[in-house]
Scaffold this active site. Structure first.
Site, PDB file in Angstrom:
ATOM      1  N   THR A 109       0.572  -0.952   0.286  1.00 15.78           N
ATOM      2  CA  THR A 109      -0.610   0.079  -0.284  1.00 15.78           C
ATOM      3  C   THR A 109       0.831   1.225   0.498  1.00 15.78           C
ATOM      4  O   THR A 109       1.489   1.268   0.429  1.00 15.78           O
ATOM      5  CB  THR A 109      -0.928  -0.055   1.065  1.00 15.78           C
ATOM      6  N   GLU A 124      -3.013  -4.412  -2.392  1.00 17.61           N
ATOM      7  CA  GLU A 124      -3.050  -5.802  -1.158  1.00 17.61           C
ATOM      8  C   GLU A 124      -1.522  -5.775  -1.368  1.00 17.61           C
ATOM      9  O   GLU A 124      -0.142  -5.170  -0.218  1.00 17.61           O
ATOM     10  CB  GLU A 124      -3.978  -6.752  -1.496  1.00 17.61           C
ATOM     11  N   ASP A 182      -7.988  -9.634   1.291  1.00 18.32           N
ATOM     12  CA  ASP A 182      -8.749  -9.338   2.815  1.00 18.32           C
ATOM     13  C   ASP A 182      -9.597  -9.647   3.611  1.00 18.32           C
ATOM     14  O   ASP A 182     -10.597  -9.818   4.839  1.00 18.32           O
ATOM     15  CB  ASP A 182      -8.322  -7.799   2.198  1.00 18.32           C
ATOM     16  N   SER A 207      -8.334  -1.759   6.247  1.00 18.26           N
ATOM     17  CA  SER A 207      -7.945  -1.179   7.819  1.00 18.26           C
ATOM     18  C   SER A 207      -7.370   0.353   6.937  1.00 18.26           C
ATOM     19  O   SER A 207      -7.144   1.010   7.563  1.00 18.26           O
ATOM     20  CB  SER A 207      -6.465  -1.198   7.984  1.00 18.26           C
ATOM     21  N   GLY A 264      -1.009  -2.238   5.882  1.00 14.89           N
ATOM     22  CA  GLY A 264      -2.082  -3.485   6.391  1.00 14.89           C
ATOM     23  C   GLY A 264      -2.805  -3.045   7.472  1.00 14.89           C
ATOM     24  O   GLY A 264      -3.026  -1.474   7.710  1.00 14.89           O
TER      25      GLY A 264
HETATM   26  N1  GLY Z   1      -4.758  -4.550   1.583  1.00  9.41           N
HETATM   27  C1  GLY Z   1      -4.659  -3.419   3.005  1.00  9.41           C
HETATM   28  C2  GLY Z   1      -6.160  -2.819   3.375  1.00  9.41           C
HETATM   29  O1  GLY Z   1      -6.744  -2.472   2.717  1.00  9.41           O
HETATM   30  O2  GLY Z   1      -6.475  -2.470   4.646  1.00  9.41           O
END
Ligand code: GLY
Length: 597
Positions: free
Chosen positions: A408, A428, A450, A475, A496
C-alpha cells in the site's frame, strides 16, 4: 523511495513539455526531503518523482485533487508494487469552499460469483495457504483506482483525467532509477514474479531483480495511460484493457518454465467483463468523531480505518495523556488499540449497519470499553470484543487477530485554496497477485485475500467473509482532523492492519505527547492489534519495552519498520508543514510550493 533532486527536477521539467503550459524555470519546490515548511500548497508521498509531479500540477494552477491524481498515477509507475490501476483505495477530500469532508470508496469488489467458500480448497475443505490464494486469479477484485481518479477529478478537480495521466506516462516511458527499496521489493517477490512472463520481463530483467541505479522503463504502462487519456476509462471497464484483465484472471499467464519453482498450483479466478462493467465507486459519509476539541474525519466501511481509529481515540480521551508518564500514555495507547481491534474484528465489514458503526465511535461505547483498562496491569490478549447490546462495562467471549499485508501507499496534498486530499491506495500485498496484465504494464491486486477465508468469531457471525460483489474489509485510514472547522492535520499510511495503529500513534504523538509533526512521524512505532505480542520497531522496544513489560505487556518479534506515512499540518496564516518518512521505506518526499525562507 528517495531519488536525487536532480532526477526529480529533470522528470518534472520533461513532463511539463508534454502535458501543460511551459514549465517555470525556477521550481520553488523542495521535493526531496522528509519535511518541507511553507505556503501555497504541499505534496507528500513516498517518492520524490510523484511528489515533484504533484507539485508541478499545483504550480500550474491545478488544485489538490488534480495534484493527488497526477501524483497517484506516477506512484503507479515508480511504486508499482504498492499501488496502481490494478488496485483500489480510499480518497478523503476536504473542500475549503464548502467546509465539508467527503470520501470516495474505490475499493476492489469481488466477482458476482464469489461465495463464502471461494478460499476453501474443495479437495480437503481447508482454507488455501495464504500464498496459494494470493498468487492466483481468485484473489483479484475489480480494480477501483481508475474509477476513483475519474470520480475525484470530475467532482472536485479542475483538469481532465487524461491530462493528469500524461506526466506519469512520461515517467514510465523515460524510466526512473531503481533504488534499494525497489530492488528489495522485487527480491522479496522474485519467486512470485518469476511465475509470470509478463511480470518477469519488466521486473526481473535477465532473471534477477534490477540493479540499484539502473533505469527501469515501463512502455506498456505508458501506452496504457495514454490510451485511457485518449479514450476515457471505458477502455478499462468496458473495453480492451478490461478484456485483458479478465483474461489474465481466468487464464493466468503462467511461465511454463519459471526460473524459480513455485510450491502451489496457480488457480484461475472468475472475474468477468460484467463485473468490471458494473463497478462503481461509492461516496460514503466519512466517520466523524471528536477528540480533545478537534474533529476527526476518516474512512467508513468497507474500511475499518475510520471506526477503529475513532474508537481508540475515544477510549484514550478518557485519560488526560499529558498528565501521565510516557509509559502510562503508551500503555493506554496499546490497550485502546487492542480493544478497538477486538470490536473491529467482531463487527466491521462491508455491510455493517450504520447504527452499529455509529455506536462503535460513540463516547458511550468508549466508556463501556475504557473501563476495562487497568493502569497497573496489561489486559490479556486477545481481549474479547464488547457486546454491542450490553450496557455497562462490556467483555464478551471469543475474538482474535486478523493480519493483512504490509504493502500500500499513501499521499497527502493541500492547495493554495485550502483544499486537502488524504489518499491511501493499494494492490494489497507488495506486488499484488504478482500478475502483470500482459501488454498493459500494471500488476493486478490480490485484495480479495483481505476477506477472512473462514469465520474468525467462533459461533458469532464474521462480518468479513467473502460474498458476491462484496468489498473486503480494509484497514486504510486516510484521516483529516479539523480544528474550529478548518484543517489542522491530515495523515495516512500503508501497512495492512498496522495502518490503523500507525495513524493512531501519529495523532497521539502530535496531539497528546508534545511532539512536532516531524517528530511524531519519526518516533519509533509499536502496533497492538489484539494479539499476545506487541509488534514493535526495535527502537520502541528498546526505549519503552522495560516499562511496558513491567505492566505485563509482551512483545512479539520486533519488525524493522511499521508504515510509511505522509502528513501535512496546517498552521496559522496558511502555513504548511509537509512531512514524509525520514527513514522508513527508504525515506519519503515532502515539498511545498513556496518554502519558508
Ligand atoms: N490491503 C490493505 C488494506 O486494505 O488494509
Amino acid at each position: 523511495m528517495r531519488f536525487s533532486l536532480a532526477l526529480a527536477t529533470t522528470v518534472t521539467l520533461a513532463m511539463t513539455a508534454v502535458t501543460l503550459a511551459p514549465a517555470s524555470a525556477n521550481a520553488h519546490a523542495t521535493p526531496n526531503g522528509p519535511t518541507a515548511v511553507g505556503f501555497g500548497g504541499a505534496v507528500s508521498t513516498v517518492d520524490a518523482t510523484a511528489t515533484a509531479v504533484g507539485l508541478d500540477v499545483l504550480r500550474r494552477g491545478g488544485n489538490a485533487v488534480d495534484a493527488a491524481v497526477a501524483a497517484a498515477a506516477t506512484l503507479g509507475v515508480t511504486e508499482p508494487f504498492s499501488a496502481g490501476i490494478g488496485g483500489g483505495g480510499f480518497f478523503v477530500y476536504y473542500d475549503a469552499k464548502r467546509h465539508t469532508v467527503s470520501t470516495i470508496d474505490g475499493r476492489e469488489s469481488g466477482p458476482a460469483t464469489m461465495t463464502e467458500t471461494t478460499f476453501i480448497d474443495p479437495a480437503d475443505g481447508l482454507p488455501y495457504d495464504f500464498q496459494e490464494a494470493r498468487v492466483s486469479g481468485l484473489s483479484a477484485g475489480t480494480p477501483g483506482t481508475l474509477a476513483t481518479w475519474e470520480a475525484a477529478s470530475r467532482k472536485w478537480g479542475t483538469r481532465p483525467l487524461g491530462a493528469l495521466l500524461l506526466p506519469a506516462a512520461k515517467v514510465a516511458d523515460r524510466g526512473f532509477p531503481v533504488d534499494a527499496t525497489f530492488r528489495q521489493q522485487v527480491a522479496d517477490n522474485a519467486a512470485q514474479f518469476a511465475q509470470f512472463g509478463s511480470t518477469s520481463e519488466i521486473y526481473l530483467p535477465g532473471g534477477a531483480p534490477p540493479a540499484v541505479g539502473s533505469t527501469l522503463r515501463n512502455p506498456d504502462l505508458a501506452d496504457t495511460y495514454r490510451l485511457i487519456a485518449r479514450r476515457g476509462t471505458g477502455v478499462f471497464y468496458r473495453g480492451p484493457i478490461g478484456a485483458d484483465i479478465v483474461r489474465t484472471v481466468q487464464h493466468p499467464p503462467v511461465d511454463p518454465t519459471p526460473s524459480v519453482p513455485w510450491a502451489y498450483p496457480i488457480r484461475p479466478g472468475d472475474l468477468r467483463m460484467s463485473d468490471l462493467a458494473h463497478y462503481q465507486v461509492r461516496y460514503p459519509a466519512p466517520t466523524r468523531s471528536g477528540y480533545r476539541g478537534l474533529t476527526v474525519y476518516g474512512m467508513s466501511t468497507p474500511s475499518s480505518g475510520g471506526t477503529a481509529v475513532s474508537e481508540a481515540l475515544n477510549i484514550l480521551e478518557k485519560t488526560d495523556l499529558s498528565k501521565v508518564t510516557m509509559t502510562q500514555a503508551l500503555h493506554r495507547y496499546l490497550e485502546s488499540s487492542a480493544l478497538s481491534f477486538a470490536d473491529r474484528n467482531r463487527y466491521v465489514g462491508a455491510y455493517t449497519p450504520q447504527p452499529v458503526l455509529d455506536k462503535l465511535i460513540s463516547d458511550g461505547w468508549a466508556s463501556q470499553r475504557a473501563c476495562q483498562i487497568n493502569p497497573d496491569r496489561a489486559l490479556t490478549k486477545p481481549v474479547p470484543p464488547g457486546d454491542i447490546n450490553a450496557t455497562g462495562c462490556t467483555p464478551a467471549p471469543v475474538g482474535g487477530p486478523v493480519e493483512q499485508g504490509q504493502s500500500t501507499t499513501n499521499l497527502t496534498v493541500a492547495d493554495r485554496w485550502g483544499n486537502v486530499v488524504e489518499y491511501t491506495l493499494t494492490i494489497e500485498q507488495t506486488g499484488g497477485n504478482a500478475m502483470v496484465v500482459p501488454g498493459r504494464g500494471f500488476l493486478l491486486n490480490n485484495e480479495l485475500t483481505d476477506f477472512n477465508f473462514t469465520g474468525t468469531q467462533g459461533s458469532a457471525p464474521d462480518p468479513n467473509l467473502p460474498g458476491p460483489n462484496k468489498r473486503p474489509r480494509s484497514s486504510m485510514s486516510p484521516t483529516i482532523v479539523l480544528k474550529d472547522g478548518k484543517p489542522f492535520l491530515a495523515a495516512g499510511s500503508p501497512g495492512g492492519a498496522t495502518i490503523i495503529t500507525t495513524v493512531l500513534q501519529i495523532l497521539v504523538n502530535r496531539i497528546d505527547l508534545g511532539m512536532t509533526l516531524p517528530e511524531a512521524m519519526a518516533a519509533p512505532r509499536a502496533s497492538q492489534r489484539n494479539s499476545p505480542g506487541i509488534q514493535a520497531e526495535p527502537a520502541f522496544h528498546q526505549q519503552y519495552g522495560p516499562g511496558l513489560e513491567a505492566l505485563g505487556h509482551t512483545f512479539g518479534p520486533d519488525v524493522a519498520e511499521l508504515g510509511a506515512a505522509t502528513a501535512i499540518e496546517f498552521t496559522r496564516h496558511g502555513g504548511l508543514i509537509a512531512t514524509a518518512e525520514p527513514v522508513r521505506r527508504g525515506g519519503g518526499s515532502a515539498g511545498v510550493l513556496w518554502p519558508r525562507r
